[in-house]
Design an enzyme around this catalytic site. Structure first.
Site, mmCIF file in Angstrom:
data_model
loop_
_atom_site.group_PDB
_atom_site.id
_atom_site.type_symbol
_atom_site.label_atom_id
_atom_site.label_comp_id
_atom_site.label_asym_id
_atom_site.label_seq_id
_atom_site.Cartn_x
_atom_site.Cartn_y
_atom_site.Cartn_z
ATOM 1 N N TYR A 1 -1.870 -0.688 10.265
ATOM 2 C CA TYR A 1 -2.042 -1.016 8.829
ATOM 3 C C TYR A 1 -0.767 -0.665 8.060
ATOM 4 O O TYR A 1 -0.232 -1.487 7.303
ATOM 5 C CB TYR A 1 -3.248 -0.253 8.270
ATOM 6 C CG TYR A 1 -3.508 -0.527 6.812
ATOM 7 C CD1 TYR A 1 -4.191 -1.673 6.425
ATOM 8 C CD2 TYR A 1 -3.069 0.338 5.824
ATOM 9 C CE1 TYR A 1 -4.424 -1.942 5.074
ATOM 10 C CE2 TYR A 1 -3.290 0.082 4.481
ATOM 11 C CZ TYR A 1 -3.978 -1.053 4.112
ATOM 12 O OH TYR A 1 -4.200 -1.325 2.785
ATOM 13 N N SER B 1 0.865 -1.186 0.000
ATOM 14 C CA SER B 1 0.000 0.000 0.000
ATOM 15 C C SER B 1 0.900 1.235 0.000
ATOM 16 O O SER B 1 2.037 1.183 0.502
ATOM 17 C CB SER B 1 -0.863 0.005 1.269
ATOM 18 O OG SER B 1 -1.401 1.293 1.494
HETATM 19 N N1 LIG Z 1 -8.482 -0.278 -2.023
HETATM 20 C C1 LIG Z 1 -7.412 0.460 -1.762
HETATM 21 O O1 LIG Z 1 -7.439 1.704 -1.896
HETATM 22 C C2 LIG Z 1 -6.146 -0.204 -1.312
HETATM 23 C C3 LIG Z 1 -5.003 0.591 -1.192
HETATM 24 C C4 LIG Z 1 -3.817 -0.001 -0.811
HETATM 25 C C5 LIG Z 1 -3.758 -1.363 -0.564
HETATM 26 N N2 LIG Z 1 -4.888 -2.123 -0.664
HETATM 27 C C6 LIG Z 1 -4.774 -3.561 -0.383
HETATM 28 O O2 LIG Z 1 -5.419 -4.300 -1.400
HETATM 29 C C7 LIG Z 1 -5.840 -5.567 -0.888
HETATM 30 C C8 LIG Z 1 -7.292 -5.815 -1.291
HETATM 31 O O3 LIG Z 1 -8.109 -4.883 -0.600
HETATM 32 P P1 LIG Z 1 -9.442 -4.267 -1.217
HETATM 33 O O4 LIG Z 1 -9.264 -2.802 -1.249
HETATM 34 O O5 LIG Z 1 -9.814 -4.979 -2.445
HETATM 35 O O6 LIG Z 1 -10.461 -4.565 -0.032
HETATM 36 P P2 LIG Z 1 -11.800 -5.457 0.034
HETATM 37 O O7 LIG Z 1 -12.711 -5.121 -1.080
HETATM 38 O O8 LIG Z 1 -12.270 -5.318 1.431
HETATM 39 O O9 LIG Z 1 -11.255 -6.932 -0.219
HETATM 40 C C9 LIG Z 1 -10.502 -7.627 0.734
HETATM 41 C C10 LIG Z 1 -10.397 -9.070 0.303
HETATM 42 O O10 LIG Z 1 -9.574 -9.760 1.268
HETATM 43 C C11 LIG Z 1 -10.264 -10.907 1.694
HETATM 44 N N3 LIG Z 1 -9.943 -11.226 3.080
HETATM 45 C C12 LIG Z 1 -9.967 -10.413 4.164
HETATM 46 N N4 LIG Z 1 -9.676 -11.130 5.273
HETATM 47 C C13 LIG Z 1 -9.475 -12.416 4.871
HETATM 48 C C14 LIG Z 1 -9.192 -13.618 5.529
HETATM 49 N N5 LIG Z 1 -9.025 -13.674 6.868
HETATM 50 N N6 LIG Z 1 -9.063 -14.760 4.809
HETATM 51 C C15 LIG Z 1 -9.219 -14.719 3.463
HETATM 52 N N7 LIG Z 1 -9.500 -13.621 2.763
HETATM 53 C C16 LIG Z 1 -9.644 -12.473 3.470
HETATM 54 C C17 LIG Z 1 -11.748 -10.619 1.526
HETATM 55 O O11 LIG Z 1 -12.440 -11.847 1.286
HETATM 56 P P3 LIG Z 1 -13.457 -12.561 2.314
HETATM 57 O O12 LIG Z 1 -13.987 -11.526 3.233
HETATM 58 O O13 LIG Z 1 -14.490 -13.160 1.398
HETATM 59 O O14 LIG Z 1 -12.611 -13.617 2.967
HETATM 60 C C18 LIG Z 1 -11.736 -9.765 0.260
HETATM 61 O O15 LIG Z 1 -11.803 -10.594 -0.884
HETATM 62 C C19 LIG Z 1 -5.620 -5.504 0.619
HETATM 63 O O16 LIG Z 1 -4.410 -6.180 0.951
HETATM 64 C C20 LIG Z 1 -5.474 -4.015 0.886
HETATM 65 O O17 LIG Z 1 -4.715 -3.745 2.051
HETATM 66 C C21 LIG Z 1 -6.083 -1.576 -1.020
#
Ligand SMILES: NC(=O)c1ccc[n+]([C@@H]2O[C@H](COP(=O)([O-])OP(=O)(O)OC[C@H]3O[C@@H](n4cnc5c(N)ncnc54)[C@H](OP(=O)(O)O)[C@@H]3O)[C@@H](O)[C@H]2O)c1
Length: 250
Positions: free
Chosen positions: A155, A141
Site C-alpha cells: 500500500y 497517503s
Molecule cells: N481513509 C483514510 O484514512 C485514507 C488515508 C490515506 C489515503 N486514503 C486514500 O483515499 C482514497 C479513498 O479511500 P477511502 O478511505 O474513501 O476508502 P473507501 O471508503 O473504501 O472508498 C474507496 C472507493 O474506491 C472505490 N474503488 C475501489 N476499487 C475500485 C475499482 N476497482 N474500481 C473503481 N472504484 C474502486 C470504491 O468504489 P466501489 O467499490 O463502488 O467501486 C470506493 O468508492 C483511497 O485512494 C485511499 O487509499 C484514505
C-alpha cells in the site's frame, strides 16, 4: 468562485463520496464513478435535491478495466463539454506481509492503487492536453512518506508511486495552465478503516475531507491533511531512523 466540472473516481463511499458533497456545496458540477452504481444513484439523488441548479452525472467504472477508464472519462467530457478537474481517488487498503502467501491481495492493491491510477492520470491528461487546461489531483497517503512494514508495505509503495507520478508531471507542466496536486491524507474515517478501532489522530470523514477540499480548491501542489498533526508527523516520518518510525507506525 468559478463553477467547475469535477470528475471523481471512487465516489461511492468514504472520501470520494464526501468530496462530492463538499464540492457540490461549493457550487461545482460533478462527474462521479465507481463500481457500486446503486450508491452513486443515491448520492446523485441527494445532491440534486440539495442543489437544484447543479449537474451531477454518474457512470459505472472499474478502474482496473483500462479501456473503460478511457471510455468513461471521454464520455463524461462529452456530457459536460469540458472537465476542469479530475480527482484520482479510487483505491483499496488490502495487503499482507510479502512472502506470506497473499500475493493476490498485494497484486490487487498494486493494480488498483498504482496501475489504475496511472490509467486514470493518462485519461485525464489526454483531456487536459486537448483542452489546454485542467487540474489533476492524485490522492496519495501519509503512508507514502516512508516504507511501511507488514500489511502496509505494498500500500505504502503504491502511494509513494502515485506521489512521484504527480511530481514528475508537475515538473513537466511548470508554467503551463495544467495544475497537478497530490494530497496525503492522514487517518480519516471511511469504509477502508471502519474496523480499525484506535488509529492515532483519526478524524471524521467530514473534517478530513474539508481539509482535502480546501487544499484542492487552493490548487496546492502537495498537502498533508489535516495539517495538524500530519505536517510535523510527516517531517518526522521522512527523517527519523527506520527503527523509530517502525515504533511510531506499529
Ligand atoms: N481513509 C483514510 O484514512 C485514507 C488515508 C490515506 C489515503 N486514503 C486514500 O483515499 C482514497 C479513498 O479511500 P477511502 O478511505 O474513501 O476508502 P473507501 O471508503 O473504501 O472508498 C474507496 C472507493 O474506491 C472505490 N474503488 C475501489 N476499487 C475500485 C475499482 N476497482 N474500481 C473503481 N472504484 C474502486 C470504491 O468504489 P466501489 O467499490 O463502488 O467501486 C470506493 O468508492 C483511497 O485512494 C485511499 O487509499 C484514505
Amino acid at each position: 468562485m468559478t463553477k467547475k466540472t469535477i470528475l471523481i473516481t471512487g465516489a461511492s463511499s468514504g472520501l470520494g463520496e464526501e468530496m462530492a458533497r463538499q464540492f457540490a456545496d461549493r457550487g461545482h458540477d460533478l462527474a462521479l464513478c465507481a463500481r457500486r452504481t446503486d450508491r452513486l444513484e443515491a448520492l446523485r439523488k441527494e445532491l440534486e435535491g440539495k442543489h437544484p441548479g447543479g449537474r451531477f452525472e454518474v457512470r459505472a467504472l472499474d478502474v482496473n478495466d483500462d479501456d473503460a477508464v478511457f471510455e468513461v472519462f471521454r464520455a463524461f467530457k462529452a456530457d459536460f463539454g469540458s472537465i476542469d478537474r479530475v480527482v484520482v481517488n479510487a483505491g483499496l487498503g488490502k495487503g499482507a506481509p510479502l512472502g506470506s502467501g497473499r500475493y493476490d491481495a498485494n497484486r490487487q492493491t498494486a493494480m488498483t492503487n498504482f496501475v489504475a491510477a496511472l490509467a486514470q492520470s493518462e485519461a485525464a491528461m489526454e483531456i487536459f492536453r486537448e483542452q489546454g487546461t485542467g487540474h489533476l489531483v492524485l490522492i496519495s497517503s501519509m503512508s507514502a512518506m516512508r516504507g511501511m512494514p507488514k500489511a502496509g508495505t505494498v500500500y505504502a509503495a503504491t502511494k509513494a508511486g502515485v506521489a512521484t507520478l504527480a511530481e514528475g508531471l508537475r515538473m513537466e507542466l511548470r508554467g503551463k495552465p495544467i495544475e497537478v496536486s497530490v494530497i496525503y491524507p492522514g487517518y480519516i474515517r471511511s469504509e477502508m478503516n471502519e474496523k480499525v478501532k484506535n488509529a492515532p489522530f483519526m478524524v471524521s470523514t467530514e473534517k478530513g475531507v474539508h481539509a482535502m477540499v480546501e487544499a484542492i480548491e487552493k490548487g496546492k501542489a502537495h498537502a498533508e491533511v489535516p495539517a495538524w498533526p500530519w505536517v510535523p508527523l510527516g517531517y518526522a516520518i521522512r527523517n527519523l531512523p527506520l527503527s523509530l518510525v517502525r515504533r511510531m507506525m506499529g
